[in-house]
Motif scaffolding. Structure first.
Motif, short mmCIF file in Angstrom:
data_model
loop_
_atom_site.label_atom_id
_atom_site.label_comp_id
_atom_site.label_asym_id
_atom_site.label_seq_id
_atom_site.Cartn_x
_atom_site.Cartn_y
_atom_site.Cartn_z
N ARG A 159 0.76 -1.22 0.00
CA ARG A 159 0.16 0.12 -0.13
C ARG A 159 0.85 1.14 0.25
O ARG A 159 0.66 2.74 -0.94
CB ARG A 159 -1.01 0.12 1.77
N HIS A 160 1.97 0.75 0.41
CA HIS A 160 2.67 2.46 0.43
C HIS A 160 3.41 2.90 -1.02
O HIS A 160 4.02 3.63 -1.30
CB HIS A 160 4.31 2.21 1.27
N LEU A 190 1.86 1.68 -3.67
CA LEU A 190 0.72 1.67 -4.65
C LEU A 190 1.24 3.79 -4.24
O LEU A 190 0.36 4.79 -5.18
CB LEU A 190 -0.08 2.06 -4.25
N LYS A 191 0.67 4.30 -3.04
CA LYS A 191 0.53 5.76 -2.26
C LYS A 191 1.97 6.80 -3.07
O LYS A 191 1.79 7.62 -3.59
CB LYS A 191 1.23 6.07 -1.21
N TYR A 214 -0.13 -2.04 -8.80
CA TYR A 214 0.17 -2.29 -7.58
C TYR A 214 -1.90 -1.73 -7.13
O TYR A 214 -2.27 -2.52 -6.29
CB TYR A 214 1.11 -0.52 -6.99
N ALA A 215 -2.21 -1.12 -7.51
CA ALA A 215 -3.65 -0.78 -7.80
C ALA A 215 -4.57 -2.66 -7.85
O ALA A 215 -5.35 -2.96 -6.83
CB ALA A 215 -4.11 -0.18 -8.30
N ALA A 228 -3.51 -4.37 -4.40
CA ALA A 228 -4.45 -3.88 -3.46
C ALA A 228 -5.72 -4.39 -3.11
O ALA A 228 -5.73 -4.84 -2.51
CB ALA A 228 -4.17 -2.51 -3.12
N GLN A 230 -2.15 -5.61 -0.07
CA GLN A 230 -1.93 -3.81 0.83
C GLN A 230 -1.15 -4.07 1.77
O GLN A 230 -0.87 -3.22 1.30
CB GLN A 230 -3.31 -2.94 0.36
N ASP A 231 -1.56 -4.69 2.89
CA ASP A 231 -0.91 -5.56 3.41
C ASP A 231 0.14 -6.28 3.50
O ASP A 231 1.38 -6.07 4.71
CB ASP A 231 -1.12 -5.61 5.18
#
Length: 279
Positions: free
Chosen positions: A224-225, A227-228, A254-255, A258, A263-264
């Motif tokens: 998730r990081h 992707l951010k 990545y999306a 997730a 995502q984790d």
């Protein structure tokens, strides 16, 4: 990341006051002699150098100027060292707001994940006035093996965002490479041997590729990081009139990973999205 970084500050002999949104994460630091504060503002009140490590622009701005109340609690002439991955715009805005009350900002995001954070071997990319960097260099050296001074506030953040494009793009491509090869019958570990030996070698090949071989997706750096970070890079690029089309494909992968519930997990879990598309 913040926990092992703070532990290295304590081991270097600096007096340390800490706070974490998840209180139990501060307990190992208490065992190293740190004072555990009741809230973030109490850390600011106790510190000449305040180090922040949060998830994004909004979290930093809320910590400093919103519900965290940190800026109002800062000591006169304090230096805030932000080591998060944030936008250059955020760093410039934070610097201006801190300056209004006599505080300074050192923009110092880091490259590296849990292992170099634990060993004190992170790479810091810094945007700051030279005198401000000199003031906090001992603390940075306790956490980082290498410190690059790139210019004024905002420069460190821009380098981190730009560098993350390479890292996140390479990881997504590695997932595609291993999926392509293994789908045709190649052995993933032998593929890594080849990738490590030829001209475009990178520590990522073995460091992240071995996780795919072992099907080990425990989060060293959560997906998730990543992707951010990809979305942040595209946003910063858009502010410069740039359309980063290569990384747009990585963002999709990545999306997708997730969205499929990974995502984790470690960022290398992006391989699940590649495999899903292949099937």
């Amino acid at each position: 990341m913040g926990g092992p970084m703070a532990a290295n500050i304590a081991r270097a002999g600096f007096p340390l006051t800490v706070w974490n949104r998840t209180p139990e994460k501060s307990e190992p630091l208490r065992a190293l002699g740190a004072e555990v504060a009741a809230d973030a503002a109490a850390v600011a009140a106790a510190s000449d150098v305040l180090v922040t490590m949060v998830s994004d622009d909004a979290a930093l701005e809320d910590l400093l100027f919103g519900s965290g109340g940190v800026a109002k609690a800062l000591r006169p002439d304090a230096v805030v060292v932000d080591m998060s991955t944030t936008s250059p715009r955020c760093m410039e805005s934070v610097s201006a707001q801190l300056a209004e009350q006599g505080a300074r900002l050192v923009d110092a995001p880091v490259f590296g994940s849990t292992e170099p954070a634990t060993t004190g071997d992170l790479w810091a990319v810094v945007g700051a006035e030279a005198d401000d960097l000199t003031r906090v260099r001992p603390q940075l050296d306790a956490m980082c093996g290498t410190v690059f001074h790139l210019g004024p506030v905002g420069s460190g953040s821009l380098m981190k965002v730009s560098g993350n494009l390479v890292v996140t793009g390479m990881i997504a491509l590695l997932g595609e490479s291993l999926t392509l090869g293994t789908s045709g019958g190649l052995d993933a570990r032998q593929m890594l041997d080849v990738l490590t030996a030829i001209d475009f070698t990178s520590p990522l090949w073995n460091g992240k590729g071995s996780l795919v071989v072992d099907e080990d997706y425990a989060p060293r750096f959560p997906l998730r990081h990543a992707l951010k970070d990809v979305r942040l890079a595209r946003s910063v690029a858009a502010s410069h009139g740039l359309d980063l089309r290569v990384v747009a494909g990585a963002e999709e992968e990545y999306a997708a990973a997730a969205g499929a519930g990974h995502q984790d997990e470690d960022v290398m879990a992006v391989v699940h999205a590649v495999r899903s598309a292949a099937s």
